[in-house]
Scaffold this motif. Structure first.
Motif, PDB file in Angstrom:
ATOM      1  N   LEU A  83       0.483  -1.115  -0.058  1.00  0.00           N
ATOM      2  CA  LEU A  83      -0.054   0.203   0.024  1.00  0.00           C
ATOM      3  C   LEU A  83       1.507   1.507   0.132  1.00  0.00           C
ATOM      4  O   LEU A  83       0.489   2.172  -1.452  1.00  0.00           O
ATOM      5  CB  LEU A  83      -0.873  -0.066   1.255  1.00  0.00           C
ATOM      6  CG  LEU A  83      -2.213  -1.038   1.012  1.00  0.00           C
ATOM      7  CD1 LEU A  83      -3.027  -1.489   2.300  1.00  0.00           C
ATOM      8  CD2 LEU A  83      -3.200  -0.549   0.069  1.00  0.00           C
ATOM      9  N   THR A  84       2.126   1.363   0.783  1.00  0.00           N
ATOM     10  CA  THR A  84       3.564   2.496   0.836  1.00  0.00           C
ATOM     11  C   THR A  84       3.654   2.622  -0.785  1.00  0.00           C
ATOM     12  O   THR A  84       3.355   3.808  -0.855  1.00  0.00           O
ATOM     13  CB  THR A  84       3.643   2.572   1.857  1.00  0.00           C
ATOM     14  OG1 THR A  84       2.991   1.657   3.345  1.00  0.00           O
ATOM     15  CG2 THR A  84       4.452   3.189   2.211  1.00  0.00           C
ATOM     16  N   VAL A  85       3.880   1.184  -1.023  1.00  0.00           N
ATOM     17  CA  VAL A  85       4.764   1.816  -2.688  1.00  0.00           C
ATOM     18  C   VAL A  85       3.317   2.641  -3.859  1.00  0.00           C
ATOM     19  O   VAL A  85       3.485   2.692  -4.878  1.00  0.00           O
ATOM     20  CB  VAL A  85       4.815   0.394  -3.109  1.00  0.00           C
ATOM     21  CG1 VAL A  85       4.819   0.892  -4.441  1.00  0.00           C
ATOM     22  CG2 VAL A  85       6.333  -0.142  -2.514  1.00  0.00           C
ATOM     23  N   LEU A  86       2.088   1.769  -3.753  1.00  0.00           N
ATOM     24  CA  LEU A  86       0.748   2.222  -3.876  1.00  0.00           C
ATOM     25  C   LEU A  86       0.466   3.399  -4.203  1.00  0.00           C
ATOM     26  O   LEU A  86       0.568   4.278  -5.278  1.00  0.00           O
ATOM     27  CB  LEU A  86      -0.267   1.442  -4.339  1.00  0.00           C
ATOM     28  CG  LEU A  86      -0.216   0.014  -5.489  1.00  0.00           C
ATOM     29  CD1 LEU A  86      -1.271  -0.753  -3.955  1.00  0.00           C
ATOM     30  CD2 LEU A  86       0.200  -0.076  -6.204  1.00  0.00           C
ATOM     31  N   LEU A  87       1.089   4.116  -2.680  1.00  0.00           N
ATOM     32  CA  LEU A  87       0.203   5.194  -2.545  1.00  0.00           C
ATOM     33  C   LEU A  87       1.783   6.526  -3.066  1.00  0.00           C
ATOM     34  O   LEU A  87       1.268   8.068  -3.482  1.00  0.00           O
ATOM     35  CB  LEU A  87       0.653   6.024  -1.409  1.00  0.00           C
ATOM     36  CG  LEU A  87       0.150   7.300  -0.744  1.00  0.00           C
ATOM     37  CD1 LEU A  87      -1.320   7.587  -0.738  1.00  0.00           C
ATOM     38  CD2 LEU A  87       0.388   7.895   0.752  1.00  0.00           C
ATOM     39  N   LEU A  88       3.379   6.247  -3.273  1.00  0.00           N
ATOM     40  CA  LEU A  88       4.035   6.530  -4.241  1.00  0.00           C
ATOM     41  C   LEU A  88       4.384   6.985  -5.414  1.00  0.00           C
ATOM     42  O   LEU A  88       3.876   8.199  -5.753  1.00  0.00           O
ATOM     43  CB  LEU A  88       5.323   5.838  -2.877  1.00  0.00           C
ATOM     44  CG  LEU A  88       5.935   6.289  -1.817  1.00  0.00           C
ATOM     45  CD1 LEU A  88       7.712   5.552  -1.656  1.00  0.00           C
ATOM     46  CD2 LEU A  88       6.282   8.073  -2.115  1.00  0.00           C
ATOM     47  N   ALA A  89       3.202   5.528  -5.786  1.00  0.00           N
ATOM     48  CA  ALA A  89       4.097   5.363  -7.294  1.00  0.00           C
ATOM     49  C   ALA A  89       2.346   6.643  -7.654  1.00  0.00           C
ATOM     50  O   ALA A  89       2.756   7.276  -8.560  1.00  0.00           O
ATOM     51  CB  ALA A  89       3.219   4.288  -7.677  1.00  0.00           C
ATOM     52  N   GLY A  90       1.232   6.475  -6.756  1.00  0.00           N
ATOM     53  CA  GLY A  90       0.020   7.178  -7.173  1.00  0.00           C
ATOM     54  C   GLY A  90       0.270   8.940  -6.832  1.00  0.00           C
ATOM     55  O   GLY A  90       0.171   9.210  -8.089  1.00  0.00           O
ATOM     56  N   SER A  91       1.317   8.939  -6.656  1.00  0.00           N
ATOM     57  CA  SER A  91       1.219  10.491  -5.604  1.00  0.00           C
ATOM     58  C   SER A  91       2.718  10.817  -7.373  1.00  0.00           C
ATOM     59  O   SER A  91       2.248  12.476  -7.613  1.00  0.00           O
ATOM     60  CB  SER A  91       2.593  10.558  -4.684  1.00  0.00           C
ATOM     61  OG  SER A  91       1.621  10.293  -3.896  1.00  0.00           O
ATOM     62  N   PHE A  92       3.098  10.180  -7.377  1.00  0.00           N
ATOM     63  CA  PHE A  92       4.405  10.633  -8.621  1.00  0.00           C
ATOM     64  C   PHE A  92       3.424  10.791  -9.754  1.00  0.00           C
ATOM     65  O   PHE A  92       3.722  11.324 -10.928  1.00  0.00           O
ATOM     66  CB  PHE A  92       5.536   9.442  -8.702  1.00  0.00           C
ATOM     67  CG  PHE A  92       6.947  10.153  -9.566  1.00  0.00           C
ATOM     68  CD1 PHE A  92       7.250  10.557  -9.402  1.00  0.00           C
ATOM     69  CD2 PHE A  92       6.247   9.144 -11.376  1.00  0.00           C
ATOM     70  CE1 PHE A  92       8.266  10.991 -10.233  1.00  0.00           C
ATOM     71  CE2 PHE A  92       7.638   9.179 -11.996  1.00  0.00           C
ATOM     72  CZ  PHE A  92       8.340   9.998 -11.503  1.00  0.00           C
ATOM     73  N   VAL A  93       2.890   9.689 -10.147  1.00  0.00           N
ATOM     74  CA  VAL A  93       1.659   9.656 -11.756  1.00  0.00           C
ATOM     75  C   VAL A  93       1.156  11.306 -11.789  1.00  0.00           C
ATOM     76  O   VAL A  93       0.538  11.536 -12.277  1.00  0.00           O
ATOM     77  CB  VAL A  93       1.368   8.975 -12.097  1.00  0.00           C
ATOM     78  CG1 VAL A  93      -0.304   8.562 -12.584  1.00  0.00           C
ATOM     79  CG2 VAL A  93       1.945   7.540 -11.716  1.00  0.00           C
ATOM     80  N   THR A  94       0.039  10.854 -10.001  1.00  0.00           N
ATOM     81  CA  THR A  94      -0.406  12.327 -10.203  1.00  0.00           C
ATOM     82  C   THR A  94       0.573  13.446 -10.382  1.00  0.00           C
ATOM     83  O   THR A  94      -0.087  14.815 -11.202  1.00  0.00           O
ATOM     84  CB  THR A  94      -1.499  12.470  -8.547  1.00  0.00           C
ATOM     85  OG1 THR A  94      -1.596  11.194  -8.706  1.00  0.00           O
ATOM     86  CG2 THR A  94      -2.149  13.998  -8.228  1.00  0.00           C
ATOM     87  N   LEU A  95       1.914  13.859 -10.330  1.00  0.00           N
ATOM     88  CA  LEU A  95       2.597  14.845  -9.770  1.00  0.00           C
ATOM     89  C   LEU A  95       2.757  15.131 -11.942  1.00  0.00           C
ATOM     90  O   LEU A  95       2.503  15.812 -11.825  1.00  0.00           O
ATOM     91  CB  LEU A  95       3.300  14.915  -9.119  1.00  0.00           C
ATOM     92  CG  LEU A  95       4.912  15.860  -9.301  1.00  0.00           C
ATOM     93  CD1 LEU A  95       4.936  16.458  -8.249  1.00  0.00           C
ATOM     94  CD2 LEU A  95       5.857  15.514 -10.022  1.00  0.00           C
TER      95      LEU A  95
END
Length: 121
Positions: A83-95
Motif C-alpha cells: 500500500l505504501t508503494v502504491l501510494l508513492l506511485a500514485g502520488s508520482f503519477v498525479t504529479l
C-alpha cells in the motif's frame, strides 16, 4: 521401567521443545501494526514493514513453520509495504499528470519559494 528420560528401549522420551521465538513474534506484530497505521508516513511505514517481515521470518527459530501470530504479522507487513508503494506511485503519477514533467513541477515550486521568500523581511 524408566531411567531418567529414557524409555524401556533406551530412547529419549521427552517431547521436543518448541524453538519458536515469542519475543520475535511480538516484535513482528508490533512493527506490522505500526507499518499499517503509518502508511502515509512513507519512510516509517517502509522501515517498520521490512523489520516486521524480518522478525516474522526470524521467529521460526529452528522450526519448519511459523506461529499464527507471526504469519499474520508477515501478511500485514507485506500489505503495508504494498500500500505504501502504491501510494508513492500514485502520488508520482498525479504529479506528472498535473504538471507534465518533473522540470515543470520544479519551476512552479521554485516560483512559489521565491514569492514567499520575497514577502518575508
Amino acid at each position: 521401567m524408566e531411567y531418567g528420560n529414557r524409555n524401556q528401549y533406551g530412547q529419549d522420551s521427552r517431547m521436543p521443545t518448541d524453538q519458536r521465538s515469542v519475543p520475535m513474534t511480538t516484535a513482528a506484530v508490533v512493527l506490522s501494526i505500526i507499518a499499517i497505521s503509518t502508511i502515509c508516513c512513507t519512510y516509517l511505514s517502509l522501515i517498520c514493514g521490512v523489520l516486521g517481515i524480518t522478525f516474522a521470518l526470524l521467529s521460526k527459530g529452528g522450526e519448519q513453520t511459523m506461529s499464527p501470530n507471526a504469519r499474520s504479522a508477515l501478511s500485514v507487513s507485506i500489505t503495508a509495504i504494498v500500500l505504501t508503494v502504491l501510494l508513492l506511485a500514485g502520488s508520482f503519477v498525479t504529479l506528472i499528470l498535473q504538471y507534465g514533467s518533473l522540470e515543470a513541477f520544479w519551476n512552479v515550486y521554485m516560483e512559489m519559494v521565491e514569492a514567499y521568500s520575497a514577502g518575508m523581511p
